[in-house]
Design an enzyme around this catalytic site. Structure first.
Site, mmCIF file in Angstrom:
data_model
loop_
_atom_site.group_PDB
_atom_site.id
_atom_site.type_symbol
_atom_site.label_atom_id
_atom_site.label_comp_id
_atom_site.label_asym_id
_atom_site.label_seq_id
_atom_site.Cartn_x
_atom_site.Cartn_y
_atom_site.Cartn_z
ATOM 1 N N ASN A 9 0.864 -1.180 0.000
ATOM 2 C CA ASN A 9 0.000 0.000 0.000
ATOM 3 C C ASN A 9 0.900 1.229 0.000
ATOM 4 O OD1 ASN A 9 -1.823 2.021 0.378
ATOM 5 N ND2 ASN A 9 -2.558 1.331 2.393
ATOM 6 N N TRP A 10 1.019 1.826 -1.166
ATOM 7 C CA TRP A 10 1.922 2.981 -1.286
ATOM 8 C C TRP A 10 1.311 4.269 -0.716
ATOM 9 C CZ3 TRP A 10 4.501 2.552 -6.850
ATOM 10 C CH2 TRP A 10 5.398 1.474 -6.839
ATOM 11 N N LYS A 11 0.027 4.211 -0.370
ATOM 12 C CA LYS A 11 -0.653 5.383 0.212
ATOM 13 C C LYS A 11 -0.434 6.612 -0.689
ATOM 14 C CE LYS A 11 -0.413 3.232 4.711
ATOM 15 N NZ LYS A 11 -0.388 3.394 6.165
ATOM 16 N N HIS A 95 -9.715 0.972 4.585
ATOM 17 C CA HIS A 95 -8.476 1.242 5.317
ATOM 18 C C HIS A 95 -8.770 2.219 6.463
ATOM 19 C CE1 HIS A 95 -4.441 2.505 6.318
ATOM 20 N NE2 HIS A 95 -4.013 1.419 5.703
ATOM 21 N N GLU A 97 -7.214 4.660 7.566
ATOM 22 C CA GLU A 97 -6.965 6.074 7.258
ATOM 23 C C GLU A 97 -8.172 6.678 6.539
ATOM 24 O OE1 GLU A 97 -3.164 5.473 5.388
ATOM 25 O OE2 GLU A 97 -2.277 5.064 7.350
ATOM 26 N N GLU A 169 -5.491 -4.820 10.475
ATOM 27 C CA GLU A 169 -4.546 -3.723 10.681
ATOM 28 C C GLU A 169 -4.928 -2.952 11.944
ATOM 29 O OE1 GLU A 169 -2.500 -2.705 6.640
ATOM 30 O OE2 GLU A 169 -4.074 -1.272 7.079
ATOM 31 N N GLY A 175 2.037 2.799 10.889
ATOM 32 C CA GLY A 175 2.941 3.935 10.752
ATOM 33 C C GLY A 175 3.581 4.360 12.072
ATOM 34 N N SER A 215 3.148 -1.596 10.489
ATOM 35 C CA SER A 215 4.593 -1.563 10.750
ATOM 36 C C SER A 215 5.292 -2.881 10.414
ATOM 37 C CB SER A 215 4.868 -1.150 12.203
ATOM 38 O OG SER A 215 4.390 0.166 12.434
ATOM 39 N N GLY A 236 2.822 -1.008 4.443
ATOM 40 C CA GLY A 236 2.770 0.422 4.147
ATOM 41 C C GLY A 236 4.151 0.977 3.872
ATOM 42 N N GLY A 237 4.727 1.647 4.855
ATOM 43 C CA GLY A 237 6.001 2.347 4.676
ATOM 44 C C GLY A 237 7.092 1.493 4.044
HETATM 45 P P1 13P Z 1 2.740 0.822 7.840
HETATM 46 O O1 13P Z 1 3.322 -0.479 7.349
HETATM 47 O O2 13P Z 1 3.434 2.019 7.321
HETATM 48 O O3 13P Z 1 2.541 0.791 9.318
HETATM 49 O O4 13P Z 1 1.259 0.905 7.203
HETATM 50 C C1 13P Z 1 0.435 -0.193 7.302
HETATM 51 C C2 13P Z 1 -0.758 0.038 6.461
HETATM 52 O O5 13P Z 1 -1.553 0.895 6.750
HETATM 53 C C3 13P Z 1 -0.906 -0.770 5.240
HETATM 54 O O6 13P Z 1 -2.168 -0.594 4.682
#
Ligand code: 13P
Length: 263
Positions: A9-11, A95, A97, A169, A175, A215, A236-237
């Site tokens: 997930n590159w957000k 998600h 977010e 999640e 994050g 994470s 994510g990151g």
């Molecule tokens: P991180 O891996 O940056 O914590 O993000 C997780 C995430 O929200 C994947 O959708």
């Protein structure tokens, strides 16, 4: 046998200028048998990532990060499921977010799920509790409610046919550099499967892939994949870093091998 999946997930990262090259490098460094790889860039990068992957490794799939709950209409700035056909084959839904920033409710996410399935997009439905909910011991109740709310009214056969995937999640782990333990994630995966059975997906409780997200790194992925109930990760990151993705997918490959998914 459940699919082993690593989804990136590159957000809100990358631009059409750099996304194709990043996808190419990640694809080249994660060629591991038995693992389904999915890259979910921002909408504006879907086309360039798709082209890049088609040239280097078409077995890597492309996903969107959300989709609108209507097919078309006066919804400025939105993207509907039919618009994604030809650009993406997967979609992340619900998600945390988007629940937080776009006010997405379980009912709305349920409508998006219907649009995704109708358009032939494979859904990754995200669920997860907030820190205060975990501290109150309500994490399983919260996740069961999210699941029931999004799945309500959906025909189990269409969820089954659409290849529904669930990503657990926990919000407090996203994050933050603070991840759940493998045992926490496995307990929640069992609760999710019980929830799927309640939603009418009795056999699919056992055949639906459940991913962990929050994470995830190449260092901690092993803790999650050591759990038989966890089938991969939503990253994510770390998914923006080719070295990290190489390590994560390599570890997922061991799980796929252990489960007999590699010929
Ligand atoms: P991180 O891996 O940056 O914590 O993000 C997780 C995430 O929200 C994947 O959708």
């Amino acid at each position: 046998m459940r699919d082993v999946i690593v989804a990136a997930n590159w957000k809100m990262h990358t631009t059409p200028t750099d996304a194709g090259e990043l996808a190419r490098v990640i694809a080249a460094r994660t060629r591991i048998a038995g693992v389904a790889r999915v890259i979910c860039p921002p909408f504006v990068c879907l086309a360039v990532v798709r082209e890049s992957l088609a040239a280097v490794d078409p077995s890597v799939s492309v996903g969107a990060q959300t989709v609108h709950h209507e097919l078309a209409g006066a919804f400025t700035g939105e993207i509907s499921a039919p618009m994604l056909v030809g650009l993406a084959t997967w979609v992340i839904l619900g998600h945390s977010e988007r629940r937080r920033d776009a006010g997405e409710t379980d009912a709305l996410i349920g409508r998006k799920l219907g649009r995704a399935l109708d358009a032939g997009l494979r859904p990754i439905l995200c669920v997860g509790e907030r820190l205060e909910e975990r501290e109150a011991g309500r994490q399983e109740a919260v996740v069961r409610q999210q699941l029931a709310g999004a799945l309500a009214g959906h025909d189990p056969a269409s969820l089954r046919g659409g290849g529904l995937v669930i990503a657990y999640e926990p919000v407090w782990a996203i994050g933050t550099g603070r991840n759940a333990s493998g045992a926490d994630a496995a307990r929640m995966a069992a609760a999710i499967r019980a929830g799927l059975a309640t939603a009418g997906l009795a056999e699919d409780g056992e055949s639906t892939s459940v991913l962990y997200g929050g994470s995830v790194t190449s260092v901690n992925i092993g803790e999650f994949l050591a759990e038989p109930g966890i089938d991969g990760a939503l990253v994510g990151g770390a998914s923006l870093k080719p070295d990290e993705m190489a390590g994560i997918v390599a570890r997922a490959g061991l799980t796929a091998q252990g489960r007999g998914l590699v010929p």
